[in-house]
Design an enzyme around this catalytic site. Sequence first.
Site, PDB file in Angstrom:
ATOM      1  N   THR A 119      51.055  31.333  27.677  1.00  0.00           N
ATOM      2  CA  THR A 119      51.115  31.453  26.221  1.00  0.00           C
ATOM      3  C   THR A 119      51.835  32.695  25.738  1.00  0.00           C
ATOM      4  O   THR A 119      52.510  32.662  24.707  1.00  0.00           O
ATOM      5  CB  THR A 119      49.682  31.456  25.638  1.00  0.00           C
ATOM      6  OG1 THR A 119      48.997  30.281  26.061  1.00  0.00           O
ATOM      7  CG2 THR A 119      49.694  31.504  24.119  1.00  0.00           C
ATOM      8  N   VAL A 122      54.879  39.630  27.569  1.00  0.00           N
ATOM      9  CA  VAL A 122      54.502  41.040  27.581  1.00  0.00           C
ATOM     10  C   VAL A 122      55.741  41.891  27.857  1.00  0.00           C
ATOM     11  O   VAL A 122      56.451  41.670  28.840  1.00  0.00           O
ATOM     12  CB  VAL A 122      53.419  41.335  28.635  1.00  0.00           C
ATOM     13  CG1 VAL A 122      52.974  42.799  28.536  1.00  0.00           C
ATOM     14  CG2 VAL A 122      52.227  40.413  28.456  1.00  0.00           C
ATOM     15  N   ASP A 248      39.999  32.134  33.480  1.00  0.00           N
ATOM     16  CA  ASP A 248      41.217  32.261  34.302  1.00  0.00           C
ATOM     17  C   ASP A 248      41.097  33.539  35.113  1.00  0.00           C
ATOM     18  O   ASP A 248      41.747  34.543  34.831  1.00  0.00           O
ATOM     19  CB  ASP A 248      42.455  32.281  33.406  1.00  0.00           C
ATOM     20  CG  ASP A 248      43.742  32.167  34.218  1.00  0.00           C
ATOM     21  OD1 ASP A 248      43.655  31.878  35.437  1.00  0.00           O
ATOM     22  OD2 ASP A 248      44.825  32.379  33.658  1.00  0.00           O
TER      23      ASP A 248
END
Length: 476
Positions: A119, A122, A248
């Site tokens: 998603t 960075v 996750d």
Amino acid sequence: MKGHLIVSGFALTLIVAYLKLSSHGRCTYNAKRRSLLHSHPSREMRREIMERQKSLLFFYKTLLGLRYTSPEQEDVLRLLEEPEMDLQVPLDRSAPSGALTCQDLTHITGTDYIGSGFTKLVLKGTLLNGRAVALKSVHAEGNDMKRCLQLYGDHAGCHRLATYKLQKEIALLQILRSPGIIQLHGQCYEESPPSGVRVTAMLELGSPLEMIQLLQAPWEERFKICLELVQLLHYLATSPMGSIALLDFQPRQFVLVNGSLKVTDMDDATSDELACSSDADCALAFPARTFNVPCAVTGVCTGANEKRNLYNAYRFFFTYLLPHASPPALRPLLQEIMNATGDLHFGIHETLKAFEDVLEFYKSGMNQSQAPALRDYTVLKGFRMNDSSGDFRCWPSYHYQGCLLSVHSAAEAAEFCNSLPHCQSFVIGRQRTWTSRHLAAFTRNSAQLVPDDDSCVYVKRSGDEETLGVQDIQHG
């Protein structure tokens, strides 16, 4: 901790004003704009948007610490629940006054790619004051956006769905306060047609967790990583939002900041325990094991989140980092931890206590006495080797070109040096590890002595003392 979540009436008044008024600045939401109305989403997309907004609303309410006791709070609730509202996650009153804003974002330079996931994207950037930060935003080319576009074909709506995940993470980073969670430095919300509101989180910068490098690190450093992970999981099990599971749970979700472990990805964290009507509904399935936990009368699987985190810690971290090259005296304690966590016989409280017991025993010297070994050494106080790197190597060393090890005392260092035929001396200075143990550098006596008030050189009496000028120093 609850004090961190309560917002004063004055703060709520400001939030209400913020939500009601349109602003021309980049840091605020323009309440006149209704991206959802303009995008005309399908019924299925609208349902998914409403579900995510409902989930996000729970985190907002927790963050604000609303108690429904004043007209201002009721105004905030009504505005939060507007189905078309794209909200900036408000910083609570315990946030530092120097929190970063959109203004800081405009001055960031030297942006570099760090990584991307399903998603989010960075980047690394540098602030005006020279401090480096991580910049997290929605990944326009990520699999989350691609999957959504294939399903709905609505770019604005898909961007909004992905943004909710980042908004949830920003809220969580303000609610959850632990040294093991990455620190949120600030946030920026800005208009970004045609996608709607672009959200950027500004976080402390860490380095990726490289398991291969950790396997080559001294045991003490690997134990530190495992201990910090257990401390984090203990906090998550008792957080202000209840027990939180990291769905996750992978090493890639963690970073090192100044050598300390921190989880950096929280958008898949959940405080919802598994629902159940019987014990059969409470199976925790992992690739190699399945565990059953009891179904409580309240209709949730008792301790499922805590146990899920703990077993993932065992299979991703403990298995590789704890037993390998551990001190012999600690191996029975470490094996007990491995057995108890691998079979989920320990909860997080018992696991933390076991780790703390190992730490105290290790710091105490593990009841080992090697004092007689020191009789073989001449002690030269106020000196060190001018260069011992590359003299000979040992593993695992704190210095890859030499033999630099953690020892509890000079006696332990002497015992180790005696075990190596080519070791003739060692140096202990003021440098210590995180457990306050000494760092000792072992050598063949290939270097010369230089004055150093904070160090001592220990030379084997049977060694080539003349090479170091020991006799001259002793009689000088």
